[in-house]
Scaffold this active site. Sequence first.
Site, PDB file in Angstrom:
ATOM      1  N   GLU A 287       9.155  -1.391 -18.555  1.00 16.77           N
ATOM      2  CA  GLU A 287       8.214  -1.668 -17.462  1.00 16.77           C
ATOM      3  C   GLU A 287       7.324  -0.462 -17.182  1.00 16.77           C
ATOM      4  OE1 GLU A 287      11.069  -2.358 -14.407  1.00 16.77           O
ATOM      5  OE2 GLU A 287      11.873  -4.157 -15.359  1.00 16.77           O
ATOM      6  N   CYS A 356     -11.580  11.902   8.678  1.00 17.20           N
ATOM      7  CA  CYS A 356     -11.176  12.773   9.772  1.00 17.20           C
ATOM      8  C   CYS A 356      -9.664  12.965   9.804  1.00 17.20           C
ATOM      9  CB  CYS A 356     -11.685  12.191  11.087  1.00 17.20           C
ATOM     10  SG  CYS A 356     -13.458  11.924  11.004  1.00 17.20           S
TER      11      CYS A 356
HETATM   12  C1  LIG Z   1       6.956   0.990 -10.101  1.00 12.25           C
HETATM   13  C2  LIG Z   1       7.899   0.340 -11.031  1.00 12.25           C
HETATM   14  C3  LIG Z   1       7.707   0.450 -12.405  1.00 12.25           C
HETATM   15  C4  LIG Z   1       6.619   1.283 -13.029  1.00 12.25           C
HETATM   16  O1  LIG Z   1       6.795   2.646 -12.815  1.00 12.25           O
HETATM   17  P1  LIG Z   1       5.916   3.711 -13.627  1.00 12.25           P
HETATM   18  O2  LIG Z   1       6.409   5.002 -13.160  1.00 12.25           O
HETATM   19  O3  LIG Z   1       4.495   3.473 -13.263  1.00 12.25           O
HETATM   20  O4  LIG Z   1       6.168   3.477 -15.064  1.00 12.25           O
HETATM   21  C5  LIG Z   1       8.566  -0.230 -13.226  1.00 12.25           C
HETATM   22  N1  LIG Z   1       9.592  -0.976 -12.724  1.00 12.25           N
HETATM   23  C6  LIG Z   1       9.795  -1.095 -11.407  1.00 12.25           C
HETATM   24  C7  LIG Z   1      10.931  -1.932 -10.921  1.00 12.25           C
HETATM   25  C8  LIG Z   1       8.966  -0.438 -10.521  1.00 12.25           C
HETATM   26  O5  LIG Z   1       9.195  -0.544  -9.208  1.00 12.25           O
END
Ligand SMILES: *Cc1c(COP(=O)(O)O)cnc(C)c1O
Length: 432
Positions: A287, A356
């Site tokens: 991910e 600001c």
């Molecule tokens: C935010 C998130 C990601 C991605 O994180 P990166 O640091 O941008 O790679 C992947 N999986 C989950 C569950 C997340 O919350």
Amino acid sequence: MHHFHYSGNRLYCEGVAVESLIRKYGTPLYVYSQRTLTERYQALAQALAGVDSLICFAVKSNSNLAVLRALADLGSGFDIVSGGELERVIAAGGDPRRCAFAGVGKTESEIEFALRRGIYTFNAESEPELERINRVAARLKRRAPVAVRVNPNVEARTHKKITTGTYENKFGIAFEQIEGVYARAARLKHLWLRGLQMHIGSQITEVAPFEQAVRKVRPLVARLKERHGLEFFSIGGGLGIVYQPALASGPAAWWRSSAARGMITPQQYAARLQPLLQPLGLKILLEPGRFISGNAGLLVTRIEYVKRTGRKNFLIVDAAMNDLIRPAFYEAYHEIVPVRRRAGAQIRADVVGPICESGDFFCQDRPLPKAEAGDYLALLSAGAYASVMASNYNTRSLAAEVMVKGRQAALVRARQPVKAIWAGEQIAPWQR
Ligand SMILES: *Cc1c(COP(=O)(O)O)cnc(C)c1O
């Protein structure tokens, strides 16, 4: 690697001079490189060719439709954290069947929408959530594909606001409780226990924490596969990027220099993790967000005033913390370079916006090339957690966004008209 460089003294995104984009679209302006997005995705996909894998781009890092489309066209899946993000993915032409739905607070209507669209998995973060997904699925006479997010309790050694894999934070279910949770979830008739998920944090710059987490969770996921017939293991995102990128080097040189600076590379990541993952015989989900989009964007801004106080120099620019909040929020570093390089001295300056708040700065006391009002600066590595976190604070319009591919450039988000900011507001009846 990325595709921003100087040609002569002018900054380019791929084959397009940033100055020409400024003339056409004004500032503040986000500029994205499609080639960078593509090569980043492919670098990871190729490094992991030894396992059956699905890369789910983390939409929350950059959700512009054109960014999503570029990745969908490469076959990417998507990691989503809201029903809105799923709608975006679909609007961009992405495939819901390649979507993983993360997050601790999924509502009934989000679950129903995602279920109807046939997403790949709900990554559940609590037992009440599993029960809710089961109830919604029963109502729709379906079985919902689910994974549970395990919190492996490993230290990601990153900024505290982006650590997610220790027992100090709200994410996932404790490692020790997971087997009991799967045993109870197996009795919920409308759940399909499809996988196990983890995500230990963001901007992780070394492989060790990933390796530690995979080693710890591996026997657990093997047992769960045995007992419940799991199909996938998601190892999350979190791969870090360089925030002081060199402005010229080919892909091979880029990864070599990243490795030399101690920065994680896709090759190292795969070399250390693949041998641990292969024997599991599971589909591996990744991910990544920042790794794909972070270095693929920059934010261009105009210097409105140069102000010298008794002690300091300030470059007051037309972008602000509402456009890019990372420095204020995470104490993040963004490299700042001139759009047109000039010979001449350096000065130490703060680059600040017009909002600001004293937190409205992009850098403090940093040596920068001497600049004048009317010059333009680019904040590099502004492709992730940048425009997506923008707000209308101070009734400032959301910036325009441009996608570049080779010598082509296209507006992919129009600058928000100021009246659109209050379009949903109205005067109460008794005030009329
Ligand atoms: C935010 C998130 C990601 C991605 O994180 P990166 O640091 O941008 O790679 C992947 N999986 C989950 C569950 C997340 O919350």
